[in-house]
Design a protein around this motif. Sequence first.
Motif, PDB file in Angstrom:
ATOM      1  N   ALA A   6      13.644   8.866   7.886  1.00 25.60           N
ATOM      2  CA  ALA A   6      13.358   8.334   6.549  1.00 25.60           C
ATOM      3  C   ALA A   6      14.136   7.057   6.273  1.00 25.60           C
ATOM      4  O   ALA A   6      13.585   6.091   5.731  1.00 25.60           O
ATOM      5  CB  ALA A   6      13.662   9.386   5.491  1.00 25.60           C
ATOM      6  N   GLU A   7      15.385   7.026   6.627  1.00 27.14           N
ATOM      7  CA  GLU A   7      16.190   5.836   6.335  1.00 27.14           C
ATOM      8  C   GLU A   7      15.687   4.620   7.106  1.00 27.14           C
ATOM      9  O   GLU A   7      15.548   3.536   6.557  1.00 27.14           O
ATOM     10  CB  GLU A   7      17.662   6.106   6.673  1.00 27.14           C
ATOM     11  CG  GLU A   7      18.581   4.988   6.212  1.00 27.14           C
ATOM     12  CD  GLU A   7      20.040   5.339   6.430  1.00 27.14           C
ATOM     13  OE1 GLU A   7      20.773   4.461   6.889  1.00 27.14           O
ATOM     14  OE2 GLU A   7      20.415   6.492   6.151  1.00 27.14           O
ATOM     15  N   LEU A  10      11.324   4.438   5.889  1.00 23.65           N
ATOM     16  CA  LEU A  10      10.904   4.371   4.495  1.00 23.65           C
ATOM     17  C   LEU A  10      11.714   3.383   3.663  1.00 23.65           C
ATOM     18  O   LEU A  10      11.165   2.713   2.789  1.00 23.65           O
ATOM     19  CB  LEU A  10      10.962   5.758   3.858  1.00 23.65           C
ATOM     20  CG  LEU A  10      10.050   6.808   4.486  1.00 23.65           C
ATOM     21  CD1 LEU A  10      10.225   8.145   3.789  1.00 23.65           C
ATOM     22  CD2 LEU A  10       8.605   6.369   4.458  1.00 23.65           C
ATOM     23  N   GLU A  11      12.996   3.311   3.902  1.00 22.92           N
ATOM     24  CA  GLU A  11      13.843   2.444   3.087  1.00 22.92           C
ATOM     25  C   GLU A  11      13.375   0.979   3.086  1.00 22.92           C
ATOM     26  O   GLU A  11      13.290   0.367   2.025  1.00 22.92           O
ATOM     27  CB  GLU A  11      15.298   2.557   3.552  1.00 22.92           C
ATOM     28  CG  GLU A  11      16.281   2.234   2.446  1.00 22.92           C
ATOM     29  CD  GLU A  11      17.690   2.599   2.871  1.00 22.92           C
ATOM     30  OE1 GLU A  11      18.430   1.660   3.202  1.00 22.92           O
ATOM     31  OE2 GLU A  11      18.000   3.803   2.881  1.00 22.92           O
ATOM     32  N   LEU A  13      10.480  -0.087   3.295  1.00 27.25           N
ATOM     33  CA  LEU A  13       9.189  -0.178   2.609  1.00 27.25           C
ATOM     34  C   LEU A  13       9.312  -0.047   1.098  1.00 27.25           C
ATOM     35  O   LEU A  13       8.365  -0.334   0.371  1.00 27.25           O
ATOM     36  CB  LEU A  13       8.243   0.900   3.141  1.00 27.25           C
ATOM     37  CG  LEU A  13       7.893   0.802   4.622  1.00 27.25           C
ATOM     38  CD1 LEU A  13       7.063   2.004   5.051  1.00 27.25           C
ATOM     39  CD2 LEU A  13       7.176  -0.498   4.926  1.00 27.25           C
ATOM     40  N   ASP A  14      10.480   0.394   0.624  1.00 30.52           N
ATOM     41  CA  ASP A  14      10.683   0.563  -0.808  1.00 30.52           C
ATOM     42  C   ASP A  14      10.462  -0.770  -1.529  1.00 30.52           C
ATOM     43  O   ASP A  14      11.029  -1.793  -1.170  1.00 30.52           O
ATOM     44  CB  ASP A  14      12.099   1.089  -1.078  1.00 30.52           C
ATOM     45  CG  ASP A  14      12.278   1.505  -2.527  1.00 30.52           C
ATOM     46  OD1 ASP A  14      11.280   1.904  -3.154  1.00 30.52           O
ATOM     47  OD2 ASP A  14      13.421   1.435  -3.008  1.00 30.52           O
ATOM     48  N   GLY A  15       9.600  -0.750  -2.519  1.00 31.19           N
ATOM     49  CA  GLY A  15       9.275  -1.964  -3.254  1.00 31.19           C
ATOM     50  C   GLY A  15       8.151  -2.768  -2.630  1.00 31.19           C
ATOM     51  O   GLY A  15       7.633  -3.697  -3.243  1.00 31.19           O
ATOM     52  N   GLU A  18       3.407   1.375  -2.312  1.00 27.57           N
ATOM     53  CA  GLU A  18       3.443   2.381  -3.363  1.00 27.57           C
ATOM     54  C   GLU A  18       3.266   3.746  -2.717  1.00 27.57           C
ATOM     55  O   GLU A  18       2.254   4.016  -2.067  1.00 27.57           O
ATOM     56  CB  GLU A  18       2.304   2.140  -4.359  1.00 27.57           C
ATOM     57  CG  GLU A  18       2.324   3.077  -5.523  1.00 27.57           C
ATOM     58  CD  GLU A  18       1.207   2.767  -6.516  1.00 27.57           C
ATOM     59  OE1 GLU A  18       0.838   3.688  -7.257  1.00 27.57           O
ATOM     60  OE2 GLU A  18       0.715   1.630  -6.546  1.00 27.57           O
ATOM     61  N   PHE A  19       4.275   4.587  -2.825  1.00 28.71           N
ATOM     62  CA  PHE A  19       4.218   5.912  -2.237  1.00 28.71           C
ATOM     63  C   PHE A  19       3.423   6.852  -3.131  1.00 28.71           C
ATOM     64  O   PHE A  19       3.417   6.707  -4.349  1.00 28.71           O
ATOM     65  CB  PHE A  19       5.635   6.460  -2.024  1.00 28.71           C
ATOM     66  CG  PHE A  19       6.395   5.695  -0.972  1.00 28.71           C
ATOM     67  CD1 PHE A  19       6.176   5.949   0.373  1.00 28.71           C
ATOM     68  CD2 PHE A  19       7.307   4.717  -1.327  1.00 28.71           C
ATOM     69  CE1 PHE A  19       6.862   5.240   1.348  1.00 28.71           C
ATOM     70  CE2 PHE A  19       7.999   4.004  -0.362  1.00 28.71           C
ATOM     71  CZ  PHE A  19       7.777   4.268   0.979  1.00 28.71           C
ATOM     72  N   ARG A  21       2.099  11.114  -3.766  1.00 29.20           N
ATOM     73  CA  ARG A  21       2.444  12.519  -3.562  1.00 29.20           C
ATOM     74  C   ARG A  21       1.172  13.364  -3.669  1.00 29.20           C
ATOM     75  O   ARG A  21       0.174  12.932  -4.240  1.00 29.20           O
ATOM     76  CB  ARG A  21       3.444  12.982  -4.609  1.00 29.20           C
ATOM     77  CG  ARG A  21       4.765  12.270  -4.544  1.00 29.20           C
ATOM     78  CD  ARG A  21       5.773  12.935  -5.497  1.00 29.20           C
ATOM     79  NE  ARG A  21       7.013  12.195  -5.547  1.00 29.20           N
ATOM     80  CZ  ARG A  21       7.985  12.278  -4.643  1.00 29.20           C
ATOM     81  NH1 ARG A  21       7.838  13.059  -3.607  1.00 29.20           N
ATOM     82  NH2 ARG A  21       9.088  11.580  -4.767  1.00 29.20           N
TER      83      ARG A  21
END
Length: 134
Positions: A6-7, A10-11, A13-15, A18-19, A21
């Motif tokens: 995840a780190e 995903l990190e 890609l933050d911003g 759009e994730f 759920r």
Amino acid sequence: MGGPDAEAVLEPLDGVVEFVRSGDSIAPGVTVEATPGHTPGHLAIVVRDPSGGSTESACIVGDILHSPAQVGDPDLVFSSDVAPDQARAVRDHVLQRPDTVIAAGHFTDDVFGRVTSVGDAHAWAPVGGPRSSR
């Protein structure tokens, strides 16, 4: 195996992306549904008639199914299923859906089909019938 870190993935890609759920609507009639087992966070896409005029839906299953053999025997696991028992349960749930066209992108020939039941067994029925020889 074990899925992406995840780190590391995903990190960055933050911003940027759009994730979503499970249960989120991404367009009228289009929702995402959690289907973990093959990989953590795996999602399928379910498409329904937004007007409600039809009960039929389509389910884009991603890595839930890798072969039509898994329709007939959902206990067959793919070698890279991170959580094989969870993957089996998800496959079984997806194969029980009435009025659903399944889009199984890993299938070699007939990507779009329906699951038919004969007793307790399932079979893959390609949309449009059997493929013709070329």
